[in-house]
Design a protein around this motif. Structure first.
Motif, PDB file in Angstrom:
ATOM      1  N   PRO A 263     -13.932   1.374  21.596  1.00 61.92           N
ATOM      2  CA  PRO A 263     -14.988   2.374  21.827  1.00 61.92           C
ATOM      3  C   PRO A 263     -15.925   2.486  20.618  1.00 61.92           C
ATOM      4  O   PRO A 263     -17.134   2.650  20.774  1.00 61.92           O
ATOM      5  N   GLU A 264     -15.366   2.381  19.420  1.00 65.83           N
ATOM      6  CA  GLU A 264     -16.193   2.487  18.217  1.00 65.83           C
ATOM      7  C   GLU A 264     -17.203   1.349  18.133  1.00 65.83           C
ATOM      8  O   GLU A 264     -18.355   1.546  17.740  1.00 65.83           O
TER       9      GLU A 264
ATOM     10  N   ASN B  30     -10.731  12.255  21.471  1.00 67.62           N
ATOM     11  CA  ASN B  30     -11.103  11.446  20.316  1.00 67.62           C
ATOM     12  C   ASN B  30     -12.619  11.453  20.135  1.00 67.62           C
ATOM     13  O   ASN B  30     -13.354  10.957  20.988  1.00 67.62           O
ATOM     14  N   ALA B  31     -13.069  11.993  19.009  1.00 68.26           N
ATOM     15  CA  ALA B  31     -14.506  12.102  18.742  1.00 68.26           C
ATOM     16  C   ALA B  31     -15.184  10.739  18.674  1.00 68.26           C
ATOM     17  O   ALA B  31     -16.368  10.621  18.991  1.00 68.26           O
ATOM     18  N   GLY B  32     -14.456   9.705  18.274  1.00 65.65           N
ATOM     19  CA  GLY B  32     -15.033   8.361  18.201  1.00 65.65           C
ATOM     20  C   GLY B  32     -15.453   7.814  19.550  1.00 65.65           C
ATOM     21  O   GLY B  32     -16.267   6.899  19.627  1.00 65.65           O
ATOM     22  N   CYS B  33     -14.905   8.377  20.607  1.00 69.87           N
ATOM     23  CA  CYS B  33     -15.248   7.949  21.964  1.00 69.87           C
ATOM     24  C   CYS B  33     -16.413   8.735  22.552  1.00 69.87           C
ATOM     25  O   CYS B  33     -16.918   8.377  23.617  1.00 69.87           O
ATOM     26  N   ARG B  34     -16.821   9.819  21.911  1.00 71.63           N
ATOM     27  CA  ARG B  34     -17.778  10.753  22.517  1.00 71.63           C
ATOM     28  C   ARG B  34     -19.056  10.085  23.025  1.00 71.63           C
ATOM     29  O   ARG B  34     -19.435  10.317  24.180  1.00 71.63           O
TER      30      ARG B  34
ATOM     31  N   ASP C 222      -7.538   8.639  25.190  1.00 71.64           N
ATOM     32  CA  ASP C 222      -8.357   9.051  24.037  1.00 71.64           C
ATOM     33  C   ASP C 222      -9.367  10.112  24.463  1.00 71.64           C
ATOM     34  O   ASP C 222      -9.626  11.077  23.738  1.00 71.64           O
ATOM     35  N   TRP C 223      -9.927   9.918  25.628  1.00 72.95           N
ATOM     36  CA  TRP C 223     -10.952  10.811  26.152  1.00 72.95           C
ATOM     37  C   TRP C 223     -10.360  12.106  26.687  1.00 72.95           C
ATOM     38  O   TRP C 223     -10.750  13.191  26.270  1.00 72.95           O
ATOM     39  N   LEU C 224      -9.417  11.987  27.619  1.00 75.45           N
ATOM     40  CA  LEU C 224      -8.998  13.157  28.390  1.00 75.45           C
ATOM     41  C   LEU C 224      -7.719  13.841  27.897  1.00 75.45           C
ATOM     42  O   LEU C 224      -7.369  14.900  28.423  1.00 75.45           O
TER      43      LEU C 224
END
Length: 153
Positions: free
Chosen positions: A143-144, A30-34, A24-26
């Motif tokens: 993450p959310e 995913n913006a939800g993980c930011r 999700d990150w790399l």
């Protein structure tokens, strides 16, 4: 008289990120993980990982299932090398304390039980363990949910 002894500070809370969160990150950005990733990148969270976790990531990348997203493997591995605190997998099995329905995910659960406060996942088999893990001092969340708990967003 000045105190010249080194200050005693505790390390930042430890977090285990399962493979889908790393993607999700790399890969998917995913913006939800930011906010979670910002905490890792700034050092407010210590991302713990083992060689088995790195090998799993390499295996998934090697299968080509993410080819449509054109992952930047150089960025992925340099970020891993820069931010993941590589630790030794816990000795033996903590399985009697908390067993995951997916054996491939047990390594994340065991590392979190041994050394972390948080296990971040989207995997249903892992998330099903959240209540029992909380009783053992580990919070298993998406993450959310982590973002909501830490930012109120």
């Amino acid at each position: 008289m000045t105190n010249t002894s080194p200050s005693l500070t505790s390390p930042p809370p430890a977090v285990v990120l399962d493979t889908n969160i790393v993607f999700d990150w790399l890969v998917f950005d995913n913006a939800g993980c930011r906010p979670l990733i910002d905490a890792v990148e700034s050092g407010r969270l210590r991302w713990l990982a083992t060689q088995d976790m790195r090998d799993e990531l390499a295996h998934v990348l090697g299968r080509g299932v993410l080819a449509a997203w054109s992952p930047d493997e150089s960025r992925l591995w340099s970020t891993w090398d820069r931010l993941a605190c590589m630790v030794t997998a816990p000795p033996g099995s903590l399985a009697p304390r908390l067993r995951c329905g997916d054996p491939d995910d047990q390594k994340f659960v065991e590392l979190a039980l041994a050394q972390a406060q948080w296990l971040i996942s989207r995997d249903r088999a892992v998330l099903k363990l959240a209540k029992r893990a909380a009783a053992l001092g580990v919070h298993i969340v998406t993450p959310e949910r982590w973002v909501m708990l830490h930012t109120g967003a």
